[in-house]
Design a protein around this motif. Structure first.
Motif, PDB file in Angstrom:
ATOM      1  N   PRO A 133       0.816  -1.226   0.000  1.00  0.00           N
ATOM      2  CA  PRO A 133       0.000   0.000   0.000  1.00  0.00           C
ATOM      3  C   PRO A 133       0.843   1.267   0.000  1.00  0.00           C
ATOM      4  N   THR A 134       0.154   2.383  -0.296  1.00  0.00           N
ATOM      5  CA  THR A 134       0.721   3.716  -0.124  1.00  0.00           C
ATOM      6  C   THR A 134       0.093   4.341   1.107  1.00  0.00           C
ATOM      7  N   VAL A 135       0.803   5.294   1.733  1.00  0.00           N
ATOM      8  CA  VAL A 135       0.345   5.876   2.995  1.00  0.00           C
ATOM      9  C   VAL A 135       0.207   7.385   2.835  1.00  0.00           C
ATOM     10  N   GLU A 136      -0.886   7.940   3.417  1.00  0.00           N
ATOM     11  CA  GLU A 136      -1.120   9.378   3.468  1.00  0.00           C
ATOM     12  C   GLU A 136      -1.450   9.770   4.902  1.00  0.00           C
ATOM     13  N   TRP A 137      -1.100  11.006   5.265  1.00  0.00           N
ATOM     14  CA  TRP A 137      -1.368  11.519   6.618  1.00  0.00           C
ATOM     15  C   TRP A 137      -2.377  12.680   6.536  1.00  0.00           C
ATOM     16  N   TYR A 138      -3.269  12.683   7.576  1.00  0.00           N
ATOM     17  CA  TYR A 138      -4.280  13.736   7.657  1.00  0.00           C
ATOM     18  C   TYR A 138      -4.240  14.365   9.047  1.00  0.00           C
ATOM     19  N   SER A 139      -4.566  15.669   9.064  1.00  0.00           N
ATOM     20  CA  SER A 139      -4.458  16.450  10.299  1.00  0.00           C
ATOM     21  C   SER A 139      -5.554  16.121  11.291  1.00  0.00           C
ATOM     22  N   ILE A 140      -5.444  16.773  12.457  1.00  0.00           N
ATOM     23  CA  ILE A 140      -6.488  16.666  13.484  1.00  0.00           C
ATOM     24  C   ILE A 140      -7.783  17.274  12.918  1.00  0.00           C
ATOM     25  N   PRO A 141      -8.949  16.661  13.160  1.00  0.00           N
ATOM     26  CA  PRO A 141     -10.191  17.212  12.600  1.00  0.00           C
ATOM     27  C   PRO A 141     -10.491  18.615  13.155  1.00  0.00           C
ATOM     28  N   THR A 172       1.586  23.999  18.325  1.00  0.00           N
ATOM     29  CA  THR A 172       1.234  22.879  17.454  1.00  0.00           C
ATOM     30  C   THR A 172       0.046  22.139  18.050  1.00  0.00           C
ATOM     31  N   PRO A 173      -0.952  21.858  17.211  1.00  0.00           N
ATOM     32  CA  PRO A 173      -2.141  21.169  17.745  1.00  0.00           C
ATOM     33  C   PRO A 173      -1.771  19.764  18.220  1.00  0.00           C
ATOM     34  N   LEU A 174      -2.277  19.426  19.379  1.00  0.00           N
ATOM     35  CA  LEU A 174      -2.138  18.081  19.916  1.00  0.00           C
ATOM     36  C   LEU A 174      -3.457  17.360  19.748  1.00  0.00           C
ATOM     37  N   GLY A 175      -3.417  16.073  19.402  1.00  0.00           N
ATOM     38  CA  GLY A 175      -4.648  15.319  19.204  1.00  0.00           C
ATOM     39  C   GLY A 175      -4.412  14.138  18.304  1.00  0.00           C
ATOM     40  N   ASP A 176      -5.529  13.674  17.635  1.00  0.00           N
ATOM     41  CA  ASP A 176      -5.489  12.455  16.833  1.00  0.00           C
ATOM     42  C   ASP A 176      -5.216  12.780  15.366  1.00  0.00           C
ATOM     43  N   TYR A 177      -4.087  12.227  14.852  1.00  0.00           N
ATOM     44  CA  TYR A 177      -3.748  12.338  13.443  1.00  0.00           C
ATOM     45  C   TYR A 177      -4.157  11.040  12.761  1.00  0.00           C
ATOM     46  N   LEU A 178      -4.480  11.126  11.457  1.00  0.00           N
ATOM     47  CA  LEU A 178      -4.995   9.966  10.718  1.00  0.00           C
ATOM     48  C   LEU A 178      -3.937   9.472   9.738  1.00  0.00           C
ATOM     49  N   CYS A 179      -3.680   8.112   9.784  1.00  0.00           N
ATOM     50  CA  CYS A 179      -2.809   7.428   8.819  1.00  0.00           C
ATOM     51  C   CYS A 179      -3.716   6.612   7.906  1.00  0.00           C
ATOM     52  N   LYS A 180      -3.655   6.861   6.587  1.00  0.00           N
ATOM     53  CA  LYS A 180      -4.509   6.181   5.615  1.00  0.00           C
ATOM     54  C   LYS A 180      -3.623   5.369   4.669  1.00  0.00           C
ATOM     55  N   ALA A 181      -3.889   4.017   4.613  1.00  0.00           N
ATOM     56  CA  ALA A 181      -3.143   3.103   3.744  1.00  0.00           C
ATOM     57  C   ALA A 181      -4.068   2.607   2.653  1.00  0.00           C
ATOM     58  N   THR A 182      -3.591   2.610   1.375  1.00  0.00           N
ATOM     59  CA  THR A 182      -4.445   2.284   0.231  1.00  0.00           C
ATOM     60  C   THR A 182      -3.689   1.383  -0.737  1.00  0.00           C
ATOM     61  N   ASN A 183      -4.424   0.338  -1.286  1.00  0.00           N
ATOM     62  CA  ASN A 183      -3.922  -0.444  -2.429  1.00  0.00           C
ATOM     63  C   ASN A 183      -5.082  -0.789  -3.331  1.00  0.00           C
TER      64      ASN A 183
END
Length: 909
Positions: free
Chosen positions: A443-451, A490-501
């Motif tokens: 897979p490839t990986v992408e990162w997303y910020s805190i909502p 810097t915002p503290l919280g939950d970051y999202l890791c998205k894996a796709t194939n």
């Protein structure tokens, strides 16, 4: 062997005839010349002549042998024949006479029509000659069978046998019915050969009754033992392309030779592919092929017999995998892995994944083709089913063949279950959010910020606060790290890791949190004195926060008006304990000590301890450190200690005392010497208050000493610290080799030294005082020897100076100086070297000389001077000595000054 001749030399025959005496019967015309009976010697040649004395034709004469048969005229290889050498005669010729030629021989003829005959009796005396053919010197018999030893003599001789010094009889080692040895015609028969009894020397005695002739013949009888295979060849399996080894071992005498045959063939194995050792019985087949399969025979043989043993050899064709293919399938579907192998015998196939055997495969064999096909079916594929499988084809006794088959299972991305769900950050320490994911395809990986407030996330691109690094672990696994720089905004919280194939996407959140400062430490008191406080401070281990860097210690009331800091080390990720040593406290005072840990995450919760310092007192006990129980030097020792606590008052001195002692044979558990009893009293010295080392000197080598250290202040001496050490044994310096007297002196001093003391002092050591005395005495003796040598050889040195000054006062002044420089006639006529007795006599004469004589001697000096001036003196180092004494002679204190008037008087004259 004597070869019989068919022709006799005529001259030799006439020589024989010359010795014959004609004998016959009176009135007989046919006579036989020679003796009758005629005695002949065996193996020789002889001739008997029959003569017709009446005349007539010799054809009427004929010889008849002992067998009454007519003797024929000469023919090839004839042993006895007749021949006419002269008229009216016929000779009977014998060649190589044997005992069978003895008997009566008759010569017949006709005289004037009347038959006549004459007879001679021939006797043969055979000499004692035994040939190797008659008695071979080496003969062999076979173990367990009937044996025969050949020995025979000429005609008329008989044979007897001797074994081990005893004559062999019919019943030797047997009975009369079945004798062990039996004497038979032409030899000796052994009933049942036994190597232990019959091998060795037999003596054959050939003799004739009534005769002195005999001969002893040694016959070496050797017993042969038929081969017996003790290690027969073993049946086995060989692998094509390798080599195979047969072994065959047999006993026998002589040792057997080995031959190899295959499959009933009478042809001995030979060729480049065979390595055969005929002596050891080893057969090696090189580079085995399938045709080498069969039965192999080992033939062990010697001159006694041969024996055969057989063994079969089967040849294996090692397995070889012919087909194997990688497979792929989607998660939930089925997959079949195929593996085809060849071999003889047909191999078996096993499947492995890693080290685990998979039992679910099915196999199909083709006997004609010697192949097998194995199918491994995997149902309902999961991502765990993917990976490398191993197909192994194996046959017992042969190396197996292995091939790898890769099964690719396509599945959606899946995150590592051990992946951390929280990342920590603090000042100057970015937060590292790690995402570890697998998938097929990778897979490839992408990162997303805190909502945001609406729950929406934005894709993170690399910028000043964010950086992304990607690492491919293997064909299916990828690791992505999002680095977030923390700057309190810097915002503290939950970051999202998205894996796709190709099969879809999977998400995982990772929380970024601020790390906490160090926890409250634990504090242990070590020692509180009137002016110091010692503590041990420990921090607990941390995993999600930075370790403490330093320890902040606050003292209330402050003794120095400031806060103290101590560095905190880290070993294997764990903070090290910190030793806190606080000084300059006030006696009899209440203090509060506050201990706070600091890290990059901030300052932690403090730990407070309250203590009271005691009143002033004598110093605390001195701690001895780094001191060796076995010293490095014979006469000195370096003592070290820690600076003691002063007890609230300045230390004015450190008292150091030492004494010689005896010690116990056993050492303490700490491997230190133990006190037994005192030899001497303490000898004390004082060190400065700030000293921490002191060197004890003038010690005895190889000696036990006890040292006592105490610190002193206005309140008194501290408790004693005691320590026992031993000095090193002394080693004498090498003696000089230039002068024997010096060596003798030093040796005598060494031999006369005081014996070493017992127990407390070493037995091999010499004190430093003795060593110094030896060196001083050696130097003095060396100086005296050199000076005496210079005096006798060069007229130089201290002795010469004293002689001129105290013994030659009358020669002072100008004349005396010249005399001392040049010397008189008497000195020139005497040898420069004087004996001790001459020197002694010369000194006594100078002492006894009266003042008048001294004056007379002074008067003679100008004459001597003039004489010397007439004769040039050779330059010599001794000329410089008087010049150096001139200032001394001119000084007011010189003894030559009172003699000056006498010198002037002589000049006036």
């Amino acid at each position: 062997m004597i070869i019989r001749s068919a022709v006799m030399n005529n001259a030799g025959l006439w020589l024989v005839l010359m010795g014959l005496v004609i004998v016959g019967t009176e009135g007989q015309d046919i006579v036989i010349e020679g003796e009758n009976p005629l005695k002949l010697t065996g193996y020789s040649s002889s001739m008997i002549t029959c003569r017709n004395t009446a005349g007539g034709e010799q054809d009427n004469l004929k010889w008849y042998g002992a067998n009454k048969n007519e003797v024929q005229s000469y023919y090839s290889n004839a042993l006895i024949y007749s021949n006419s050498f002269t008229a009216n005669s016929l000779s009977l010729v014998f060649t190589n006479i044997s005992e069978n030629d003895a008997g009566e021989y008759t010569c017949n003829g006709t005289v004037n029509g009347t038959p006549q005959s004459a007879t001679v009796s021939v006797m043969v005396n055979m000499p004692l000659i035994v040939t190797n053919e008659m008695a071979p010197p080496i003969q062999k018999v076979q173990e367990g069978k009937k044996g025969f030893i050949k020995c025979t003599g000429p005609g008329g001789f008989i044979v007897s046998w001797i074994r081990n010094g005893n004559q062999i009889k019919q019943d030797t080692n047997g009975t009369d019915d079945t004798p062990r040895y039996a004497q038979v015609q032409n030899g000796l028969e052994i009933t049942n050969v036994n190597a232990s009894l019959d091998e060795g020397t037999f003596i054959c005695n050939v003799f004739k009754l009534g005769s002195s002739q005999f001969k002893l013949i040694n016959i070496d009888v050797r017993v042969t033992v038929p081969p017996k295979i003790t290690t027969p060849p073993s049946a086995g399996q060989a692998v094509v392309g390798e080599q195979y080894r047969f072994e065959c071992l047999a006993t026998g005498k002589p040792p057997p030779e080995y031959l190899w045959f295959k499959d009933g063939s009478t042809n001995v194995l030979a060729g480049d592919r065979y390595e055969i050792n005929k002596q050891s019985g080893i057969l090696i087949i090189k580079n085995v092929i399938k045709d080498d399969e069969g039965v192999y025979k080992c033939d062990a043989r010697n001159e006694a017999d041969s024996v055969v043993e057989s063994a079969s050899l089967s040849v294996i064709i090692p397995p070889k995998i012919l087909e194997h293919m990688n497979k792929s399938g989607e998660e939930g579907n089925d997959a079949v892995l195929i593996c085809k192998a060849y071999g003889d015998p047909i191999p078996t196939i096993k499947w492995f994944k890693g080290d685990k055997v998979i039992q679910d495969a099915t196999a199909t064999q083709d006997i004609n083709e010697k192949t097998v096909v194995s199918s491994l079916t995997i149902t309902s594929l999961t991502k765990e089913n993917g990976g490398q499988y191993t197909c192994e084809a194996a046959t017992q006794g042969a190396p197996s063949d292995k091939k790898n088959v890769y099964l690719s299972v396509k599945y959606k991305p899946a995150f590592d279950p051990d992946m951390a769900s929280t990342a920590w950050t603090w000042k100057n320490a970015p937060g590292n959010l790690t995402c570890l994911v697998r998938g097929e395809p990778r897979p490839t990986v992408e990162w997303y910020s805190i909502p945001n407030e609406n729950g929406d996330r934005s894709k993170i691109e690399e910028e000043s606060f964010y950086s992304i690094s990607t690492k491919y672990i293997d064909a299916n696994t990828v690791q992505s790290i999002l680095r977030v720089v923390y700057d309190f905004t810097t915002p503290l919280g939950d970051y999202l890791c998205k894996a796709t194939n190709d099969l879809g996407s999977t998400n995982r959140t990772i929380r970024l949190s601020k790390a906490n400062p160090p926890s409250q430490p634990s504090v242990t008191e070590v020692m509180i004195t009137p002016t110091t406080a010692d503590f041990i401070v420990r921090f607990s281990s941390v995993s999600n926060a930075p370790p403490p860097k330093r320890l902040k210690v606050t003292v209330t009331p402050p003794p120095t008006g400031r806060i103290q800091y101590f560095t905190v080390g880290v070993v294997n990720g764990r903070p090290k304990e910190v030793t806190v040593d606080l000084k300059d406290l006030t006696p009899s005072t209440s203090y509060t000590f506050e201990f706070t840990g600091e890290s990059d995450a901030g300052e932690g919760q403090p730990k407070r301890e309250s203590r009271n310092t005691p009143a002033p007192r004598e110093p605390y006990k001195v701690v001895i450190r780094n001191s060796l129980k076995d010293g490095e030097y014979p006469t000195k020792y370096l003592l070290e200690w820690e600076t003691p606590k002063n007890g609230g008052a300045d230390i004015d001195r450190i008292e150091i005392c030492h004494r010689r002692v005896q010690v116990l044979a056993d050492q303490s558990p700490n491997n230190e010497y133990q006190f037994k009893e005192t030899i001497t009293e303490f000898v004390c010295q004082n060190a400065l208050p700030n000293q921490s080392t002191y060197e004890l000197t003038n010690l005895n080598p190889n000696t036990y000493y006890e040292v006592r250290i105490r610190a002193n202040n206005v309140h008194g001496l501290s408790e004693s610290s005691l320590y026992i050490f031993k000095t090193k044994g002394a080693t004498l310096m090498p003696q000089p080799h230039s002068d024997q007297p010096i060596q003798t002196t030093v040796s005598s001093i060494k031999n006369s030294r005081v014996e070493p003391q017992s127990s407390g002092e070493g037995e091999d050591g010499i004190s430093i005082g003795v060593i110094i005395a030896i060196l001083i005495i050696a130097f003095i003796v060396l100086f005296i020897v050199v000076d005496v040598t210079c005096y006798y050889k060069k007229r130089l040195g201290v002795i010469m100076c004293f002689k001129q000054r105290f013994c030659s006062g009358s020669s002072a002044g100008a004349g005396g100086a010249k005399d001392a420089e040049k010397g008189g006639d008497e000195e020139n006529t005497k040898p420069l070297l004087k004996t001790e007795e001459e020197e002694k006599n010369g000194k006594e004469e100078l002492k006894e000389m009266e003042p008048e004589e001294k004056e007379k001697d002074a008067e003679k000096s100008p004459t001597i001077e003039n004489a010397e001036e007439a004769k040039p003196a050779p330059e010599s180092p001794k000329q410089e000595t008087p010049k150096e004494t001139k200032p001394e002679e001119k000084s007011p204190t010189s003894e030559a000054k009172p003699e000056a008037p006498a010198a002037e008087k002589k000049e006036a004259k």
